[in-house]
Design a protein around this motif. Structure first.
Motif, short mmCIF file in Angstrom:
data_model
loop_
_atom_site.label_atom_id
_atom_site.label_comp_id
_atom_site.label_asym_id
_atom_site.label_seq_id
_atom_site.Cartn_x
_atom_site.Cartn_y
_atom_site.Cartn_z
N GLY A 166 47.75 44.41 43.47
CA GLY A 166 47.65 46.03 43.13
C GLY A 166 47.95 46.30 41.77
O GLY A 166 47.89 47.26 41.11
N LYS A 167 48.38 45.26 40.87
CA LYS A 167 48.36 45.45 39.53
C LYS A 167 47.19 44.90 38.71
O LYS A 167 46.72 43.85 38.71
N THR A 172 42.75 39.65 28.32
CA THR A 172 43.84 39.19 27.25
C THR A 172 45.29 38.54 28.17
O THR A 172 45.75 37.57 27.93
N GLU A 173 45.99 39.40 29.07
CA GLU A 173 47.02 39.16 29.82
C GLU A 173 46.68 37.76 30.64
O GLU A 173 47.47 36.92 30.67
N LEU A 174 45.67 37.75 31.36
CA LEU A 174 45.23 36.62 32.04
C LEU A 174 44.88 35.35 31.24
O LEU A 174 45.50 34.30 31.71
N HIS A 212 39.18 42.43 42.37
CA HIS A 212 38.32 43.37 42.07
C HIS A 212 38.38 43.64 40.72
O HIS A 212 39.07 43.44 40.00
N THR A 213 37.22 44.02 39.94
CA THR A 213 37.00 44.65 38.68
C THR A 213 37.33 45.97 38.51
O THR A 213 36.60 46.98 39.18
N GLN A 217 39.25 47.72 31.99
CA GLN A 217 40.63 47.57 32.21
C GLN A 217 40.92 45.81 32.60
O GLN A 217 41.91 45.30 32.00
N GLY A 218 40.44 45.29 33.42
CA GLY A 218 40.49 43.86 33.95
C GLY A 218 40.32 43.79 35.43
O GLY A 218 39.45 44.28 35.97
N TYR A 219 41.19 42.79 35.99
CA TYR A 219 40.91 42.43 37.09
C TYR A 219 42.23 42.77 38.00
O TYR A 219 43.25 42.77 37.48
N VAL A 220 42.15 43.08 39.49
CA VAL A 220 43.38 43.41 40.22
C VAL A 220 43.03 42.66 41.71
O VAL A 220 41.81 42.53 42.02
#
Length: 226
Positions: A166-167, A172-174, A212-213, A217-220
């Motif tokens: 859910g986050k 960059t974080e990944l 999910h994209t 923002q990124g991925y969750v």
């Protein structure tokens, strides 16, 4: 998972870092307290293995500065001084765990694993998202009972997403969970790894999307509502 090892003994530091990398961790290294403190301030780590007897700045001072700055990164203290008083001093100073020298690498790995699970509020060794099961001890995953054949990089990315369902996590974080300071990041590594993970997840279990994209923002990772 990204771990920092701060140890002035080259032989021991290299051995610990090698064991952690072999277990699937991304590892950075420092051989003195000042460098270790700077790295922790500059990068987000899931755990720190910190020797007490360090040049320039000792481990307890590094730990004290981190806790004064409200940095709650889990810290495992290493020391040859293994009296009850020493352990109490370290734990009261904000350490999450304590390991006396000499130690077995298998025990150190188990303690780092446990600290990382607690960091993500997952004390158990398995994480479940829908019909996906991630075993953080064995560094393996299955979906609907079907074992997933994952590369080390694919597993690392799957694990960090599954531990925080859910986050939304940015590229960059990944990326920080895929590379250490010795590697040269490829610009599209996160997207390429997500693509491969999605393909393998779709071929197992229910086949419904789990990653999910979020545009811009990124991925969750989350299970879609029926």
């Amino acid at each position: 998972m990204r771990v920092l090892v701060v140890e002035d003994s080259d032989r021991l530091r290299v051995a610990v870092a090698k064991a952690l990398r072999h277990s699937g961790y991304v590892v950075d290294e420092a051989d003195n307290g000042e460098d270790g403190l700077w790295r922790i301030r500059e990068c987000s780590y899931d755990a720190v293995v910190l020797d007490i007897m360090l040049p320039k700045l000792d481990g307890l001072s590094v730990l004290a500065k981190l806790r004064e700055e409200n940095n709650r990164t889990p810290v495992l203290l290493l020391t040859a001084r293994n009296t009850v008083e020493d352990r109490v001093t370290g734990l009261r100073g904000g350490a999450d765990d304590y390991l006396g020298k000499p130690f077995a690498l298998a025990e150190l790995l188990a303690r780092v694993d446990a600290m990382c699970r607690r960091r993500f509020d997952h004390p158990a060794t398995t994480v479940e998202v829908g019909d996906l099961v991630v075993d953080t001890d064995r560094r393996s995953a299955s979906r609907g009972g079907d074992r997933l054949d994952l590369t080390a990089r694919e597993y690392r990315l799957l694990e960090v997403l599954a531990l925080q369902p859910g986050k939304v996590m940015s590229r960059t974080e990944l990326e920080k969970h895929l590379y250490d300071e010795l590697a040269s990041p490829m610009s599209n590594v996160v997207d390429a790894t997500v693509y491969q993970l999605r393909r393998k997840l779709a071929a197992a279990g229910s086949g419904s999307p789990l990653i999910h994209t979020r545009r811009g923002q990124g991925y969750v990772m989350e299970e879609e509502a029926p």
